[in-house]
Design an enzyme around this catalytic site. Structure first.
Site, short mmCIF file in Angstrom:
data_model
loop_
_atom_site.label_atom_id
_atom_site.label_comp_id
_atom_site.label_asym_id
_atom_site.label_seq_id
_atom_site.Cartn_x
_atom_site.Cartn_y
_atom_site.Cartn_z
N ASN A 1 0.83 -1.19 0.00
CA ASN A 1 0.00 0.00 0.00
C ASN A 1 0.88 1.25 0.00
O ASN A 1 2.11 1.18 0.04
CB ASN A 1 -0.94 -0.03 1.20
CG ASN A 1 -2.29 0.60 0.90
OD1 ASN A 1 -2.36 1.60 0.20
ND2 ASN A 1 -3.35 0.03 1.45
N HIS B 1 23.20 2.91 12.85
CA HIS B 1 24.15 3.99 13.15
C HIS B 1 24.82 3.71 14.49
O HIS B 1 24.22 3.10 15.38
CB HIS B 1 23.43 5.33 13.18
CG HIS B 1 22.80 5.67 11.87
ND1 HIS B 1 23.53 6.14 10.79
CD2 HIS B 1 21.52 5.59 11.44
CE1 HIS B 1 22.72 6.34 9.77
NE2 HIS B 1 21.49 6.01 10.14
N ARG C 1 5.52 -8.02 20.40
CA ARG C 1 5.59 -9.29 21.11
C ARG C 1 4.56 -10.24 20.50
O ARG C 1 3.50 -9.81 20.04
CB ARG C 1 5.32 -9.10 22.60
CG ARG C 1 3.93 -8.70 22.92
CD ARG C 1 3.75 -8.25 24.38
NE ARG C 1 2.35 -8.08 24.71
CZ ARG C 1 1.59 -7.08 24.27
NH1 ARG C 1 2.09 -6.16 23.46
NH2 ARG C 1 0.32 -7.00 24.63
N LYS D 1 0.10 -14.69 19.64
CA LYS D 1 -0.48 -15.94 19.16
C LYS D 1 0.54 -16.65 18.30
O LYS D 1 1.12 -16.04 17.41
CB LYS D 1 -1.76 -15.66 18.37
CG LYS D 1 -2.46 -16.91 17.86
CD LYS D 1 -3.72 -16.56 17.10
CE LYS D 1 -4.37 -17.82 16.54
NZ LYS D 1 -5.56 -17.50 15.72
#
Length: 199
Positions: free
Chosen positions: A100, A130, A195, A198
């Site tokens: 998109n 960096h 995190r 599932k």
């Protein structure tokens, strides 16, 4: 010379290295961008500007221009402009993937996007690293680590993927997530830092 971010830099060793900045970048070592790399970036910017103009009216020209920028473009790939890259040639995108509006893909290292990947609006794929020390950062040192999105991954809108991350096949990353570590296949991950909720 291969160093990792946050280590002490040896400027004398850097200056004595005979490799070009482009070679150092390809090798994944610290480098300082030069005129050659700057020219590659300017070329990508020019071609992607033309791509943005051609996309709504001439899909054949748009696909040709996209293939001139990116390293590999599979069949039935759709990338809605604007698209922003560092170089473009370090990006490969597989068959049937759909991107998109507003992808930023900083391809200092390779970015591998698999087949049938969905990327929501305003996502960012950052391979650039960096230094943490202020001196080398002020001196424009830079390194990188590759990013891989395996087949059938879906990134929700405004997802950020950080250097060195692999997102396993069939995984979904929720909108607005910041992915700092690799995600296993068949997972759903959300949040900042992302995190797995599932698996």
């Amino acid at each position: 010379m291969s160093t990792s971010p946050g280590t002490n830099f040896d400027d004398a060793r850097f200056r004595a290295d005979a490799r070009t900045p482009s070679q150092r970048m390809t090798d994944g070592d610290y480098y300082v961008a030069d005129d050659e790399l700057s020219a590659h970036t300017k070329r990508a910017v020019r071609l992607l500007s033309l791509y943005e103009q051609a996309h709504p009216t001439d899909p054949d020209i748009a696909r040709y221009l996209l293939a001139q920028v990116l390293g590999e473009v599979g069949q039935d790939v759709e990338i809605r402009p604007p698209l922003w890259v560092d170089y473009g040639y370090n990006i490969a995108i597989g068959d049937g993937s759909w991107v998109n509006y507003g992808l930023t893909a900083l391809d200092v290292a390779p970015i591998a996007i698999g087949a049938d990947v969905l990327i929501g609006p305003n996502c960012s794929l950052y391979t650039a690293i960096h230094p943490t020390e202020p001196g080398p950062r002020r001196a424009k040192w830079e390194s990188s680590a590759p990013i891989t999105l395996e087949d059938n991954v879906w990134l929700g809108g405004s997802v950020v993927v950080c250097p060195g991350v692999t997102i396993g096949e069939n995984s979904i990353i929720g909108a607005g997530a910041v992915v700092t570590r690799s995600i296993p296949p068949n997972s759903v991950a959300v949040g900042n830092p992302a995190r797995v909720i599932k698996a």
